[in-house]
Design a protein around this motif. Structure first.
Motif, PDB file in Angstrom:
ATOM      1  N   GLN A   1      34.076  33.410 -23.520  1.00 41.79           N
ATOM      2  CA  GLN A   1      34.160  31.330 -23.161  1.00 41.79           C
ATOM      3  C   GLN A   1      33.155  30.925 -24.086  1.00 41.79           C
ATOM      4  N   ARG A   2      32.057  31.501 -24.478  1.00 39.65           N
ATOM      5  CA  ARG A   2      31.023  30.953 -24.492  1.00 39.65           C
ATOM      6  C   ARG A   2      30.854  30.705 -26.463  1.00 39.65           C
ATOM      7  N   LEU A   3      31.300  31.616 -27.202  1.00 34.31           N
ATOM      8  CA  LEU A   3      31.951  31.509 -27.592  1.00 34.31           C
ATOM      9  C   LEU A   3      33.316  30.189 -28.824  1.00 34.31           C
ATOM     10  N   ALA A   4      33.968  30.181 -27.697  1.00 28.44           N
ATOM     11  CA  ALA A   4      35.116  29.494 -27.783  1.00 28.44           C
ATOM     12  C   ALA A   4      34.612  27.937 -27.480  1.00 28.44           C
ATOM     13  N   GLY A   5      33.461  27.619 -26.838  1.00 29.75           N
ATOM     14  CA  GLY A   5      34.277  26.067 -26.358  1.00 29.75           C
ATOM     15  C   GLY A   5      32.807  25.841 -27.510  1.00 29.75           C
ATOM     16  N   HIS A   6      31.920  27.113 -28.361  1.00 32.04           N
ATOM     17  CA  HIS A   6      30.434  26.456 -28.867  1.00 32.04           C
ATOM     18  C   HIS A   6      31.320  25.443 -31.068  1.00 32.04           C
ATOM     19  N   GLN A   7      30.746  23.930 -30.772  1.00 28.93           N
ATOM     20  CA  GLN A   7      31.139  23.265 -31.655  1.00 28.93           C
ATOM     21  C   GLN A   7      31.165  23.666 -33.077  1.00 28.93           C
ATOM     22  N   GLY A   8      30.068  25.117 -33.367  1.00 23.12           N
ATOM     23  CA  GLY A   8      29.746  24.874 -34.637  1.00 23.12           C
ATOM     24  C   GLY A   8      29.966  26.139 -35.273  1.00 23.12           C
ATOM     25  N   HIS A   9      30.106  26.474 -36.441  1.00 26.28           N
ATOM     26  CA  HIS A   9      30.526  28.129 -36.961  1.00 26.28           C
ATOM     27  C   HIS A   9      29.404  28.620 -36.562  1.00 26.28           C
ATOM     28  N   ILE A  10      30.563  29.767 -36.850  1.00 23.04           N
ATOM     29  CA  ILE A  10      29.728  31.671 -35.962  1.00 23.04           C
ATOM     30  C   ILE A  10      30.553  32.727 -36.714  1.00 23.04           C
ATOM     31  N   VAL A  11      29.344  33.288 -37.278  1.00 23.70           N
ATOM     32  CA  VAL A  11      29.618  34.472 -37.802  1.00 23.70           C
ATOM     33  C   VAL A  11      28.510  35.963 -37.149  1.00 23.70           C
ATOM     34  N   ILE A  12      29.762  36.871 -37.354  1.00 25.52           N
ATOM     35  CA  ILE A  12      28.708  37.757 -36.785  1.00 25.52           C
ATOM     36  C   ILE A  12      29.319  38.508 -37.774  1.00 25.52           C
ATOM     37  N   VAL A  13      27.957  39.906 -37.733  1.00 26.64           N
ATOM     38  CA  VAL A  13      27.650  40.655 -38.512  1.00 26.64           C
ATOM     39  C   VAL A  13      28.016  42.307 -37.648  1.00 26.64           C
ATOM     40  N   HIS A  14      28.670  42.753 -37.973  1.00 28.98           N
ATOM     41  CA  HIS A  14      29.007  44.077 -36.903  1.00 28.98           C
ATOM     42  C   HIS A  14      29.250  45.227 -37.535  1.00 28.98           C
ATOM     43  N   ASP A  15      29.063  46.386 -37.382  1.00 32.17           N
ATOM     44  CA  ASP A  15      29.157  47.677 -38.256  1.00 32.17           C
ATOM     45  C   ASP A  15      30.293  48.574 -36.981  1.00 32.17           C
ATOM     46  N   ASN A  16      31.206  49.127 -37.486  1.00 32.29           N
ATOM     47  CA  ASN A  16      32.699  49.073 -37.121  1.00 32.29           C
ATOM     48  C   ASN A  16      32.197  50.983 -36.607  1.00 32.29           C
ATOM     49  N   SER A  17      31.413  51.294 -36.671  1.00 30.69           N
ATOM     50  CA  SER A  17      30.405  52.454 -35.725  1.00 30.69           C
ATOM     51  C   SER A  17      29.798  52.224 -34.767  1.00 30.69           C
TER      52      SER A  17
ATOM     53  N   ARG B   1      36.407  29.177 -34.688  1.00 31.44           N
ATOM     54  CA  ARG B   1      35.492  28.281 -35.504  1.00 31.44           C
ATOM     55  C   ARG B   1      34.589  29.684 -35.680  1.00 31.44           C
ATOM     56  N   VAL B   2      34.680  30.997 -35.603  1.00 30.49           N
ATOM     57  CA  VAL B   2      34.661  32.088 -35.368  1.00 30.49           C
ATOM     58  C   VAL B   2      34.905  32.652 -36.548  1.00 30.49           C
TER      59      VAL B   2
ATOM     60  N   ARG C   1      23.367  38.287 -46.642  1.00 26.50           N
ATOM     61  CA  ARG C   1      24.549  37.513 -47.904  1.00 26.50           C
ATOM     62  C   ARG C   1      24.798  36.720 -46.607  1.00 26.50           C
ATOM     63  N   ALA C   2      25.403  36.751 -45.673  1.00 29.24           N
ATOM     64  CA  ALA C   2      26.387  35.637 -44.452  1.00 29.24           C
ATOM     65  C   ALA C   2      25.010  35.198 -44.048  1.00 29.24           C
ATOM     66  N   PHE C   3      23.524  35.239 -43.751  1.00 32.07           N
ATOM     67  CA  PHE C   3      22.716  34.595 -43.723  1.00 32.07           C
ATOM     68  C   PHE C   3      22.578  32.952 -45.070  1.00 32.07           C
ATOM     69  N   ASP C   4      22.754  33.601 -46.702  1.00 24.98           N
ATOM     70  CA  ASP C   4      22.925  32.615 -47.328  1.00 24.98           C
ATOM     71  C   ASP C   4      24.006  31.900 -47.539  1.00 24.98           C
ATOM     72  N   ASP C   5      25.730  32.518 -47.259  1.00 30.18           N
ATOM     73  CA  ASP C   5      27.063  31.832 -47.705  1.00 30.18           C
ATOM     74  C   ASP C   5      26.910  31.081 -46.173  1.00 30.18           C
ATOM     75  N   LEU C   6      25.958  30.969 -45.154  1.00 31.14           N
ATOM     76  CA  LEU C   6      26.036  30.185 -43.813  1.00 31.14           C
ATOM     77  C   LEU C   6      24.965  29.127 -43.914  1.00 31.14           C
ATOM     78  N   SER C   7      23.902  28.490 -44.212  1.00 30.66           N
ATOM     79  CA  SER C   7      22.743  28.144 -44.670  1.00 30.66           C
ATOM     80  C   SER C   7      23.230  26.879 -45.735  1.00 30.66           C
ATOM     81  N   LYS C   8      24.111  27.886 -46.362  1.00 31.53           N
ATOM     82  CA  LYS C   8      24.005  26.932 -48.012  1.00 31.53           C
ATOM     83  C   LYS C   8      25.850  25.629 -47.697  1.00 31.53           C
ATOM     84  N   ASN C   9      26.288  26.838 -46.901  1.00 32.27           N
ATOM     85  CA  ASN C   9      27.440  25.846 -46.429  1.00 32.27           C
ATOM     86  C   ASN C   9      27.280  24.571 -45.192  1.00 32.27           C
ATOM     87  N   GLN C  10      26.245  25.232 -43.764  1.00 31.46           N
ATOM     88  CA  GLN C  10      25.453  24.013 -43.697  1.00 31.46           C
ATOM     89  C   GLN C  10      25.076  23.383 -43.911  1.00 31.46           C
ATOM     90  N   THR C  11      23.602  23.165 -45.397  1.00 31.93           N
ATOM     91  CA  THR C  11      23.777  22.385 -46.720  1.00 31.93           C
ATOM     92  C   THR C  11      24.344  21.210 -46.305  1.00 31.93           C
TER      93      THR C  11
END
Length: 289
Positions: free
Chosen positions: A220-236, A253-254, A275-285
Motif C-alpha cells: 500500500q505504501r509503494l502504491a501511494g508513493h509519488q516518486g520513482h521506486i526501483v527495486i533490486v532483488h535477487d531471485n535466489s 511507479r515501480v 548501475r541502478a543508482f546511476d540511472d535513478l540519480s541521473k533520471n532525477q537530475t
C-alpha cells in the motif's frame, strides 16, 4: 531478533525445532512474566554487525541524540543527500561501496546505524524504533533530500515513515521485505519458538509505541508513493521473498531489476545495484532541470 532465528530459512520439521517449541511453550505457561522478559531479549536483540570493509577516505562520523538514544551517522561527499538505511543485524558499513559511488556522483551519502545496531545505542531493535531513528536523522541531518536507498527491513522502515521529507523522492529498495508481518511470523514459526510467547512480545512493543503490526502494509505504501521506486532483488534470495518484489513491479511507479546468484547481502556491493543508482540519480537530475 537473534540472527540465528531471524535468518533461519530452513524448512521442514526437525527434532531441535520441536524441542524449542515444547520448551518455550512450557516456560511461557509456568512463568509468563519472566518468559516474556527473556523472549524480548532473545527475539529483539540483533547481532552487532562487524564491519570488514575499510571505511572510505573522508568518511565523517557524528552521533546525534534521539528518543531511541544515540544514533551514529556516517557521511561522505557533498551536495544533496541520499539517505541510506540498513536492515536487521546490519550496519551503515554495508553501504560503503555504494556511498563512494554516491559521493563521486556529486551527492552526500548519509548512512546511519539503526537503534541497537552498529555503534548506536540500544539493546532492543524493532520496526517502530527503526522508524523513530530514521525520522530523527531526517530532522537533524538532512536539509535537501535527493533520494533514499534501503536494504531488507530498512525498506519497510522507509516505507512506513510518513515524514514530509520523504514525500515524492526517488527510492532504491534492495532486497525489500514487502510482507513484513507474514515474513516475521514465518521465520519465528520456522524456528520452533512459541508463537504465543512471540505475540506477547509483539504486543508489548505495540503498546509501548502505539504501533500495531497489522497496520504495516508495504504494498500500500509503494502504491501511494509519488516518486520513482526501483527495486533490486535477487531471485535466489532465501530471506526476502522475490515474488513480493515481482508483485510490486506491477505498480505504476515501480520498476524491478532482477539479479541472480547474489543472495540477500552480497547484492549490496554488486554492479547491478551501482548501475541502478546511476540511472535513478541521473533520471532525477534530468526531471528537476
Amino acid at each position: 531478533m537473534s540472527s540465528k532465528i531471524y535468518f533461519n530459512t530452513k524448512g521442514g520439521v526437525n527434532v531441535r525445532r520441536r524441542a524449542i517449541n515444547v520448551a518455550t511453550r512450557a516456560y511461557h505457561r509456568i512463568a509468563p512474566s519472566h518468559a516474556r522478559k527473556t523472549a524480548r531479549n532473545l527475539l529483539l536483540t540483533p547481532e552487532r554487525f562487524s564491519a570488514k570493509a575499510q571505511a572510505p577516505e573522508g568518511l565523517q562520523k557524528k552521533a546525534i541524540e534521539t528518543s531511541e538514544g544515540k544514533i551514529m551517522t556516517y557521511s561522505l561527499g557533498s551536495g544533496p543527500t541520499w539517505l541510506l538505511g540498513h536492515g536487521w543485524s546490519g550496519s551503515a558499513s554495508q553501504f560503503y561501496t555504494l556511498m563512494e559511488r554516491i559521493a563521486a556522483s556529486g551527492f552526500t551519502a548519509l548512512a546511519f546505524d539503526n537503534p541497537a545496531h552498529g555503534a548506536s545505542d540500544g539493546q532492543h531493535g524493532h520496526l517502530p524504533g527503526f522508524v523513530k531513528g530514521l525520522e530523527a536523522v531526517l530532522e537533524q541531518e538532512v536539509d535537501e533530500l535527493a533520494g533514499v536507498v534501503a536494504h531488507s527491513m530498512g525498506c519497510t522502515m522507509v516505507l512506513e515513515s510518513k515524514h514530509a521529507k520523504l514525500a515524492g523522492v526517488p527510492m532504491l529498495l534492495v532486497a525489500p521485505i514487502l510482507n513484513y508481518k507474514d515474513n516475521l511470523y514465518r521465520v519465528v514459526e520456522g524456528s520452533g519458538f512459541s508463537l504465543r510467547l512471540f505475540q506477547d512480545v509483539i504486543r508489548e512493543v505495540e503498546h509501548q509505541y502505539q504501533y500495531p503490526i497489522d497496520s504495516v502494509d508495504s504494498h500500500q505504501r509503494l502504491a501511494g508513493h509519488q516518486g520513482h521506486i526501483v527495486i533490486v532483488h535477487d531471485n535466489s534470495d532465501r530471506f526476502a521473498l522475490f515474488e513480493q518484489s515481482r508483485k510490486a513491479n506491477a505498480l505504476p511507479r515501480v520498476s524491478l531489476i532482477e539479479t541472480s546468484g547474489l543472495g540477500h547481502n552480497r547484492i549490496l556491493k554488486s554492479e547491478p545495484l551501482l548501475r541502478a543508482f546511476d540511472d535513478l540519480s541521473k533520471n532525477q537530475t534530468t526531471e528537476t532541470h
